[in-house]
Write a protein that holds these residues in place. Structure first.
Motif, PDB file in Angstrom:
ATOM      1  N   GLN A 165     -18.092  70.432 -87.508  1.00  0.00           N
ATOM      2  CA  GLN A 165     -18.991  70.858 -86.428  1.00  0.00           C
ATOM      3  C   GLN A 165     -19.534  69.668 -85.657  1.00  0.00           C
ATOM      4  N   SER A 166     -19.947  68.623 -86.396  1.00  0.00           N
ATOM      5  CA  SER A 166     -20.506  67.479 -85.681  1.00  0.00           C
ATOM      6  C   SER A 166     -19.403  66.589 -85.126  1.00  0.00           C
ATOM      7  N   LEU A 167     -18.192  66.654 -85.739  1.00  0.00           N
ATOM      8  CA  LEU A 167     -17.099  65.842 -85.222  1.00  0.00           C
ATOM      9  C   LEU A 167     -16.624  66.328 -83.866  1.00  0.00           C
ATOM     10  N   PHE A 168     -16.369  67.645 -83.774  1.00  0.00           N
ATOM     11  CA  PHE A 168     -15.685  68.164 -82.593  1.00  0.00           C
ATOM     12  C   PHE A 168     -16.559  69.116 -81.782  1.00  0.00           C
ATOM     13  N   GLY A 169     -17.828  69.204 -82.118  1.00  0.00           N
ATOM     14  CA  GLY A 169     -18.695  70.063 -81.334  1.00  0.00           C
ATOM     15  C   GLY A 169     -19.982  69.309 -81.069  1.00  0.00           C
ATOM     16  N   GLN A 170     -21.040  70.036 -80.919  1.00  0.00           N
ATOM     17  CA  GLN A 170     -22.394  69.479 -80.846  1.00  0.00           C
ATOM     18  C   GLN A 170     -22.538  68.290 -79.903  1.00  0.00           C
ATOM     19  N   GLY A 171     -21.974  68.495 -78.725  1.00  0.00           N
ATOM     20  CA  GLY A 171     -22.294  67.572 -77.654  1.00  0.00           C
ATOM     21  C   GLY A 171     -21.667  66.205 -77.727  1.00  0.00           C
ATOM     22  N   MET A 172     -20.725  65.996 -78.641  1.00  0.00           N
ATOM     23  CA  MET A 172     -20.093  64.676 -78.666  1.00  0.00           C
ATOM     24  C   MET A 172     -18.808  64.741 -77.855  1.00  0.00           C
ATOM     25  N   THR A 173     -18.632  63.761 -76.970  1.00  0.00           N
ATOM     26  CA  THR A 173     -17.367  63.682 -76.249  1.00  0.00           C
ATOM     27  C   THR A 173     -16.760  62.315 -76.506  1.00  0.00           C
ATOM     28  N   ALA A 174     -15.571  62.137 -75.981  1.00  0.00           N
ATOM     29  CA  ALA A 174     -14.892  60.859 -76.174  1.00  0.00           C
ATOM     30  C   ALA A 174     -15.635  59.728 -75.487  1.00  0.00           C
ATOM     31  N   LEU A 175     -16.611  60.068 -74.608  1.00  0.00           N
ATOM     32  CA  LEU A 175     -17.334  59.012 -73.896  1.00  0.00           C
ATOM     33  C   LEU A 175     -18.672  58.695 -74.547  1.00  0.00           C
ATOM     34  N   THR A 176     -18.993  59.400 -75.629  1.00  0.00           N
ATOM     35  CA  THR A 176     -20.262  59.147 -76.306  1.00  0.00           C
ATOM     36  C   THR A 176     -20.359  57.691 -76.724  1.00  0.00           C
ATOM     37  N   HIS A 177     -19.262  57.175 -77.183  1.00  0.00           N
ATOM     38  CA  HIS A 177     -19.214  55.782 -77.609  1.00  0.00           C
ATOM     39  C   HIS A 177     -17.930  55.194 -77.039  1.00  0.00           C
ATOM     40  N   PRO A 178     -17.999  54.020 -76.403  1.00  0.00           N
ATOM     41  CA  PRO A 178     -16.781  53.504 -75.746  1.00  0.00           C
ATOM     42  C   PRO A 178     -15.578  53.397 -76.684  1.00  0.00           C
ATOM     43  N   ALA A 179     -15.818  53.043 -77.953  1.00  0.00           N
ATOM     44  CA  ALA A 179     -14.691  52.860 -78.865  1.00  0.00           C
ATOM     45  C   ALA A 179     -13.991  54.167 -79.177  1.00  0.00           C
ATOM     46  N   LEU A 180     -14.697  55.286 -78.930  1.00  0.00           N
ATOM     47  CA  LEU A 180     -14.077  56.572 -79.232  1.00  0.00           C
ATOM     48  C   LEU A 180     -12.873  56.846 -78.349  1.00  0.00           C
ATOM     49  N   LEU A 181     -12.784  56.129 -77.191  1.00  0.00           N
ATOM     50  CA  LEU A 181     -11.619  56.313 -76.335  1.00  0.00           C
ATOM     51  C   LEU A 181     -10.348  55.967 -77.102  1.00  0.00           C
ATOM     52  N   LEU A 182     -10.437  54.903 -77.911  1.00  0.00           N
ATOM     53  CA  LEU A 182      -9.289  54.519 -78.734  1.00  0.00           C
ATOM     54  C   LEU A 182      -8.976  55.622 -79.736  1.00  0.00           C
ATOM     55  N   SER A 183     -10.015  56.107 -80.411  1.00  0.00           N
ATOM     56  CA  SER A 183      -9.809  57.168 -81.397  1.00  0.00           C
ATOM     57  C   SER A 183      -9.261  58.419 -80.728  1.00  0.00           C
ATOM     58  N   PHE A 184      -9.740  58.677 -79.500  1.00  0.00           N
ATOM     59  CA  PHE A 184      -9.272  59.848 -78.767  1.00  0.00           C
ATOM     60  C   PHE A 184      -7.777  59.717 -78.477  1.00  0.00           C
ATOM     61  N   SER A 185      -7.353  58.494 -78.078  1.00  0.00           N
ATOM     62  CA  SER A 185      -5.918  58.292 -77.839  1.00  0.00           C
ATOM     63  C   SER A 185      -5.140  58.506 -79.127  1.00  0.00           C
ATOM     64  N   ALA A 186      -5.683  58.012 -80.244  1.00  0.00           N
ATOM     65  CA  ALA A 186      -5.011  58.220 -81.527  1.00  0.00           C
ATOM     66  C   ALA A 186      -4.902  59.706 -81.825  1.00  0.00           C
ATOM     67  N   LEU A 187      -5.967  60.445 -81.482  1.00  0.00           N
ATOM     68  CA  LEU A 187      -5.962  61.891 -81.745  1.00  0.00           C
ATOM     69  C   LEU A 187      -4.882  62.582 -80.923  1.00  0.00           C
ATOM     70  N   ILE A 188      -4.660  62.079 -79.703  1.00  0.00           N
ATOM     71  CA  ILE A 188      -3.584  62.670 -78.881  1.00  0.00           C
ATOM     72  C   ILE A 188      -2.238  62.432 -79.562  1.00  0.00           C
ATOM     73  N   LEU A 189      -2.015  61.200 -80.059  1.00  0.00           N
ATOM     74  CA  LEU A 189      -0.759  60.906 -80.755  1.00  0.00           C
ATOM     75  C   LEU A 189      -0.610  61.804 -81.978  1.00  0.00           C
ATOM     76  N   ILE A 190      -1.713  61.998 -82.701  1.00  0.00           N
ATOM     77  CA  ILE A 190      -1.669  62.850 -83.894  1.00  0.00           C
ATOM     78  C   ILE A 190      -1.324  64.283 -83.506  1.00  0.00           C
ATOM     79  N   THR A 191      -1.939  64.754 -82.382  1.00  0.00           N
ATOM     80  CA  THR A 191      -1.655  66.111 -81.919  1.00  0.00           C
ATOM     81  C   THR A 191      -0.169  66.284 -81.658  1.00  0.00           C
ATOM     82  N   LEU A 192       0.426  65.295 -80.990  1.00  0.00           N
ATOM     83  CA  LEU A 192       1.862  65.396 -80.693  1.00  0.00           C
ATOM     84  C   LEU A 192       2.681  65.432 -81.975  1.00  0.00           C
ATOM     85  N   ALA A 193       2.286  64.596 -82.958  1.00  0.00           N
ATOM     86  CA  ALA A 193       3.069  64.524 -84.196  1.00  0.00           C
ATOM     87  C   ALA A 193       2.879  65.784 -85.034  1.00  0.00           C
ATOM     88  N   GLU A 194       1.647  66.260 -85.123  1.00  0.00           N
ATOM     89  CA  GLU A 194       1.376  67.419 -85.980  1.00  0.00           C
ATOM     90  C   GLU A 194       2.008  68.690 -85.430  1.00  0.00           C
TER      91      GLU A 194
END
Lengths: 307, 657
Positions: free
Chosen positions: A158-187
């Motif tokens: 809930q707190s990871l993917f909801g509750q007002g957090m976006t990929a811009l909440t923290h600048p480093a999350l952009l990297l994690s967000f890109s990783a998540l896209i790669l994971i989405t493609l692989a999964e």
């Protein structure tokens, strides 16, 4: 009470639109490649037709063969139920990132069992590839989720993917967000990891495993992969714009549904664009892809702790 | 009440001895049967004594107190009770299993001595757990080691003898190191009890502590199977009869972990950052190495042995992390990691015992340990395959089974300590987290390979020879149920073993701010699958189905076209070729002299052990080479030998004085 009601709304909504998402991606892809393309609603008819068809069961199967579709679709429903997809505080609070990673692996494992149980070379090949991908994506998955959890201060989905957090909440999350896209493609067995549109043994992973399934079982497996893809697109969408908190009135529910539709439409378009503009990677170069995903996730996590 | 429990504990030991004595009665099967029954009784008594401690942990049980000069030699505290209950539980299961299992191998094994040795082995482990003095501990340790040595060579084949000798050498190097460490710490006194030893250790100089720590680490690590001292493990486990492998992997490795933790927690003062990083690093290395070999190996029992190495590595990594955290002032992580290590140890004892018991039945059914020749067993043995599936999923640390929650505790602990003040600490935590995630992924691969290739699809080899007996299926089924119960009732188990701080309520685990309800995860999964089942009933009414052979591009299909274990793990072998260094050779031989295109290919794939190839074999060669040089002084001249003896005597006297 309201939580349960909202959960039911969420599950029904996700299960309803899942075939549409698969159809939509195919339609966008066809359009982008200059073809007319079948209607995005075709997938519903395809599933309904398959449901009515006769089973042709491999003579080599054991009890596992029949159990696999139920388990795989069950896990897909579990994902649709437990993640915050329609409302920002939806889903089930007790599910955390490790359960999520474990359940995703569980679904891969059973698909692999199904692929191997058919006793054909195709099934075995797909199973071997799928298991390799699932094993090597695991560190990237956990590290990416860990980065989100560190920013959110909690490991619950809930707190990871909801509750007002976006990929811009923290600048480093952009990297994690890109990783998540790669994971989405692989999964989800998409380009450049797998080609969802062929039945050529050189390229296929997911399709090879379900080759021996027919009739209602095939429909269940296809439906499961549609649901999984929809869930991933919605999760990515959650990290781009904020969903409403759940509240039992028409505007909130309407806003939630609208958010879901926008998420899947934009997500499908981007996915189709990606798939039309790049080639599938050779399977034996997959460790590069996995390493990129992992190091993106790792640098995201390290940046969060440093900054 | 206490008096009764102490007698129960003593009776447990007594029944183990009795079981061994009865076994020696003769070759008649009635002695075999009686021996196993006595072992079951011993196990039940041991379990009840342990539960007495779990329920009232304040007071330990002491036995044989009348031997005042050794007091308090034998006592059971909460920490010991955890491991004592594991020994008892596994020996019950193995005894039930052994009754039909050993009977079908009557010609291969010498049954009376096998049963007597099993009893001695169990007794040795029980003594190790109970003893609180150096002498008793080392006695138990040696009884355990020597009994297991003879058990490894019980089928008296050449390969078993080689494996057993390797095991003997490694285990005695380890025992020597332990003895040396104990003697160094106690300044030469063998009769010292552990509490006195602890007080002596607290005032010992640091160089002595470092030496002792190194010796203990080697001694316990070599027994547990830590790389690079693990080489005996993949040889000895497959050679032993399967219920012995279950004992060795399920409990004996745990006894080594018990010893290591006993020394670290109760005797030595807190080890520093350096030592804990060594434990952590070696643990991670062992885990990665073990899991890679578990993925690529083709032998059923060797795969399990490598998987044990991986799990032991994981447990050592948890222990190392715990002490690292303690040294860095992260008390929360220290507690979490220790509890996670103990919990995972319990889980490992259950699922690995089950898997080795499965291996016995499978190997007997197909008459080979080679996974390439298996397959298709799920159709013939559905009950076995369901239990095996549960055990394999548990071993892969997937939800909702016990091992998953052990890892969950540890990972949550790591995750919540990421944002510590020191970047160095964060780096260590993140590195551990990422590496263990990779190991976890590969462990899933190894277990899927083991289960799917041996059970599913068409049989690749011959027919099934012997079906499992009900006793064997019962033991395996109990293990499968136990890992599930351990998962769902993880909070209860934690409460019993003293990890109450990690539970939020009787049904919830809690690490810091994170909570999880294991039973909820299970019911959600079951609920979703049930929902799908109902949905399928409602939507589609297709009942008729047609059976047809699988599709293979239109040609007739047979079992030789299936993927094999080698093919299945090929991508991993390719991706990790720098570590695995597999040797693949394809030999091409012309068949007809006239046509260069008609050739026959032979392909060989050698799995090499890097530790053997780059460590042990060169070391052995060096030793033999040095011995060749030393041989030069052996001229055969008696006077020269007398001189040598004289010089040795002088030197010894000089050193001694």
């Amino acid at each position: 009470m309201i939580t349960i009601l909202m959960l039911i709304i969420q599950v029904i909504l996700v299960l309803l639109i899942a075939p549409f998402v698969t159809g939509l991606i195919r339609w966008f892809k066809a359009r982008l490649q200059g073809r007319q393309g079948a209607s995005p609603l075709l997938m519903y008819f395809a599933l309904l037709t398959t449901l009515k068809k006769e089973h042709v069961i491999s003579a080599s199967r054991s009890w596992m063969f029949r159990f696999v579709p139920f388990m795989v679709l069950g896990v897909a429903v579990f994902l649709a139920l437990s993640l915050p997809l329609v409302f920002s505080d939806g889903g089930i609070a007790h599910v955390d990132l490790f359960v999520l990673a474990g359940v995703l692996a569980l679904s891969s494992v059973f698909l692999v069992f199904g692929g191997l149980d058919a006793a054909t070379a195709f099934g075995g090949m797909g199973a071997s590839r799928e298991m390799t991908l699932a094993a090597l994506i695991e560190p990237a998955v956990l590290t990416t989720f860990a980065a989100f959890a560190t920013v959110a201060g909690s490991a619950s989905v809930q707190s990871l993917f909801g509750q007002g957090m976006t990929a811009l909440t923290h600048p480093a999350l952009l990297l994690s967000f890109s990783a998540l896209i790669l994971i989405t493609l692989a999964e989800n067995a998409r380009y450049p990891v797998d080609n969802p549109a062929t039945h050529l043994e050189l390229t296929m992973v997911h399709e090879a495993m379900v080759l021996e399934y027919s009739g209602p079982y095939l429909a269940m497996l296809e439906y499961a992969s549609s649901i999984k893809l929809t869930v991933f697109l919605l999760v990515l969408g959650n990290l781009v714009w904020i969903k409403p908190e759940m509240y039992l009135d028409a505007p909130t529910i309407g806003l939630g549904v609208l958010g879901v539709l926008v998420s899947v439409c934009v997500g499908s378009f981007v996915l189709a664009l990606l798939e039309s503009s790049m080639a599938k990677m050779r399977f034996f170069r997959m460790q590069e892809y996995m390493s990129i995903a992992f190091f993106l996730a790792l640098s995201g996590l390290i940046l969060i702790l440093v900054v | 009440m206490l008096w009764l429990s102490e007698n129960i504990l003593f009776a447990s030991l007594l029944f183990t001895v009795l079981s061994g004595v009865i076994a020696l009665g003769g070759r008649a099967l009635v002695f075999h049967k009686l021996s196993q029954i006595l072992l079951v009784v011993s196990g039940i008594l041991g379990l009840s004594a342990s539960f007495k401690i779990f329920l009232a942990p304040e007071r330990g049980l002491q036995i044989l107190v009348e031997f005042a000069e050794f007091s308090p030699v034998f006592q059971l505290d909460l920490f010991g009770a955890i491991f004592f209950s594991l020994i008892s539980f596994v020996s019950i299961l193995c005894a039930i299993y052994a009754r039909p299992y050993v009977r079908s191998y009557q010609e291969t094994y010498h049954v009376p001595s096998l049963n007597a040795l099993v009893a001695a082995f169990v007794l040795g482990m029980q003594i190790v757990i109970l003893s609180h003095s150096t002498l008793a501990f080392m006695t138990g340790w040696e009884v355990m080691s020597i009994a297991s040595f003879f058990l490894v060579l019980s089928d008296r084949s050449q390969s078993a003898i080689r494996a057993a000798l390797l095991y003997l050498v490694m285990t005695h190097l380890g025992a020597a190191a332990l003895l040396a460490a104990f003697l160094l710490l106690s300044q030469g006194s063998l009769f010292i009890d552990f509490s006195t030893l602890a007080s002596m250790a607290w005032i010992a100089p640091s160089w002595l502590l470092w030496t002792c720590f190194g010796l203990f680490f080697f001694g316990f690590g070599s027994k547990a199977g830590i790389a690079p001292f693990h080489v005996w493990l993949p040889e000895a486990h497959p050679a032993a009869p399967s219920h012995i492998s279950a004992f060795m992997s399920g409990v004996m490795l745990k006894v080594a972990i018990y010893g290591f933790l006993r020394v670290l927690l109760f005797i030595l003062p807190p080890i520093g950052t350096g030592a804990s990083l060594v434990v952590l690093g070696v643990g991670l290395l062992t885990a990665l190495y073990g899991v890679l070999y578990a993925v690529v190996d083709r032998d059923f029992k060797r795969t399990l042995a490598f998987s044990s190495i991986e799990n032991i590595g994981l447990i050592f990594a948890m222990i190392g992390m715990a002490f690292f955290a303690a040294d860095r002032g992260l008390d929360g992580l220290y507690q979490t990691a220790i509890v996670a290590a103990v919990f995972f140890t319990i889980a490992h004892a259950l699922f690995k015992t089950g898997l080795f018991l499965v291996s016995g039945v499978v190997v007997r059914a197909v008459h080979t340990r080679n996974i390439e020749m298996m397959g298709g067993l799920a159709k013939r043995l559905p009950g076995l395959s369901i239990s095996f599936c549960v055990l394999a999923l548990a071993a892969a640390s997937l939800p909702p089974f016990g091992p998953f929650f052990g890892e969950w505790i540890f990972f949550q602990g790591l995750l919540q300590s990421f944002s510590t003040t020191s970047p160095l600490v964060s780096a260590v935590l993140i590195f551990t987290f990422a590496l263990l995630a990779l190991v976890g992924g590969l462990a899933i691969f190894a277990m899927v390979k083991l289960f799917a290739l041996s059970m599913l699809a068409e049989p690749r080899g011959k027919e099934v020879h012997e079906l499992p007996a009900s006793g064997e299926l019962l033991s395996i089924g109990v293990c499968a149920v136990a890992v599930l119960v351990l998962g769902i009732y993880a909070p209860t188990v934690l409460t019993l073993i003293g990890g109450v701080s990690l539970t939020a309520s009787p049904v919830e685990l809690a690490v810091g701010s994170a909570t999880i309800q294991p039973s909820l995860i299970l019911w959600l999964l079951i609920g979703c699958v049930f929902l799908v089942w109902v949905g399928r009933r409602l939507v589609s009414r297709v009942e008729h189905e047609r059976e047809y052979h699988g599709w293979d591009c239109g040609q007739p299909i047979n079992a030789s076209m299936e993927y094999t274990a080698t093919a299945f793990s090929a991508p991993i072998r390719f991706f990790f070729r720098l570590i695995l260094r597999t040797k693949k050779q394809i030999e091409t031989r012309p068949v007809a002299a006239t046509n260069p295109w008609i050739v026959s290919h032979t392909s060989t794939l050698n799995l090499r052990s890097i530790w053997m190839d780059y460590g042990y074999i060169p070391a052995g060669r060096f030793l033999l080479g040095t011995a060749q040089h030393v041989k030069r002084i052996q001229s055969g001249n008696v006077r020269f030998y007398l001189l040598l003896i004289f010089v040795t005597l002088i030197l010894t006297l000089w050193i001694a004085l």
